[in-house]
Design a protein around this motif. Sequence first.
Motif, PDB file in Angstrom:
ATOM      1  N   THR A  29      -4.707   0.811  -1.765  1.00 18.04           N
ATOM      2  CA  THR A  29      -4.234   2.657  -1.511  1.00 18.04           C
ATOM      3  C   THR A  29      -4.933   1.768   0.107  1.00 18.04           C
ATOM      4  N   THR A  69       2.345   5.235  -0.714  1.00 10.05           N
ATOM      5  CA  THR A  69       1.791   6.443  -0.562  1.00 10.05           C
ATOM      6  C   THR A  69       2.922   7.583  -1.799  1.00 10.05           C
ATOM      7  N   THR A  76       1.157  -1.209   0.136  1.00  5.21           N
ATOM      8  CA  THR A  76      -0.012  -0.480  -0.003  1.00  5.21           C
ATOM      9  C   THR A  76       1.324   0.999   0.200  1.00  5.21           C
TER      10      THR A  76
END
Lengths: 285, 285
Positions: free
Chosen positions: A179, A152, A150
């Motif tokens: 996400t 960022t 996930t």
Amino acid sequence: MDECDFRFNIVIVGLGLIGGSYAMALRQLRPVQINAIDMDKKVLHTAFEMGIIDKGCDNSGDILKEADLIIIALYPEETIRFVRNNIMNFKKGAVITDSCGVKIEVVEKINSFLPQEIDFVAGHPMAGKESKGFQQASKDIFKDANYIITPTKRNKKENIALIEKMAKAIGCKNVVYLTPEEHDKIISFTSHLPHVIAVSLMNSNITENDIGLFTGGSFKDVTRVAAINSTLWSELFTLNSKNLIDEIESFEKGIKEIKKAIELEDRETLTDILKSASIKRRKIL
Amino acid sequence: MDECDFRFNIVIVGLGLIGGSYAMALRQLRPVQINAIDMDKKVLHTAFEMGIIDKGCDNSGDILKEADLIIIALYPEETIRFVRNNIMNFKKGAVITDSCGVKIEVVEKINSFLPQEIDFVAGHPMAGKESKGFQQASKDIFKDANYIITPTKRNKKENIALIEKMAKAIGCKNVVYLTPEEHDKIISFTSHLPHVIAVSLMNSNITENDIGLFTGGSFKDVTRVAAINSTLWSELFTLNSKNLIDEIESFEKGIKEIKKAIELEDRETLTDILKSASIKRRKIL
């Protein structure tokens, strides 16, 4: 993977089922060093004797300072606490990853205090066993598993690529990107809900009967994960409570529907419900 | 078992997953003959070519008249119908057994019209697979399985002993005795409820996502039996509806309880619930 591809100094934090398995699987890639941090000196000693770690330490001091890659295999809140308490011990350019089954909480908290020059690339190896602890560790738990990353916006591309490369090198079949929000939503259905169900079915046995004499494969399969690590899963359930409640309620609706068809002895509706499930299940290997 | 111990003329009715597996497993005991009745001539031909049956017949005429032991491997209502339609074809002293997953309905109905000189000893091998049909049959499905016998007062002791002997000879680990009422009550919990749950969890996926990429072992295990034979299980669920509804409602209460603890983020209660399940599950191998 060629051994030259993985010339890192690795620290694994927490040598339990997952951390121990990482050490075993990563050893085969011949990194520069694999060191470990664990509170349990005995486990560190055993891992050293087995040759899967180079150094073990029961406190996180100097050992972190040389690490290129830190793999944290602790429960979610411990993971956050570990990073917070060691902010000063990570070297510039270090990559940190984790193995937590919830992501919003972990990613948001850690990124809120992590300096820009250290990169946290969150990962979730969907591997495990119903038993916990280093004794259960095995390099094979990652074989053909799914590995969710996930990322960022603050993650560097090459660091994300490194975690993907590692996941594949230890045997994972699929590396998928979500996400943190998508992760927690999907996982509440594919992992947290099945655990809630297994536990509830197991607790539903209120007889003193030795039910092991009356079970076939179905009961054993549905309840396998009820032999659960209660501390870890209580934490996961509460950290993902909103998504999980939604999924439980959707499941409850399904149970009500099939119950109604059984009460009415409505075989046509029942057959439709069962056929729909059967078709969906056969699509999953 | 010594081959001399099993000098019977056997007829298997229905060469599907269970009937085919019986033929394969019984062949190793070298009975006098194993004959089979099935609507599907192709399956009979295949079984004959494989050497696991001596004769196959797509209607139940003369082949039954010589049978010492008749094993019916049909769905419950078909089982009752088969016995009713063949009352005149069983020889005096013949032993009939079945493999149905519900017992009250089958035992009461069959005994209501069966002549005294023919003995129906009801049996439930707790063996199976999520797939159906002769192609899936294997002598190994009985290995270490539980086998439940539900005798009645009219059964002769030696005939009950024969079914127990057969169950052990084909590989079953535990042979247990229950009344039909006890059977249907216990099985509603250990078999029917897990199937209801697996189906409901599978149907609870309303997304178009390829969820296979996001599952670990828990989802796969809990939903394995959702790949279900919908006709058979609709029949089983409705024939055992009262017991099954009770068990579903007890399970629903458990789900409500854990849901409440998750909503309240009450980790102490959650840990207690999970620990209780874990202890119970670890008692079952």
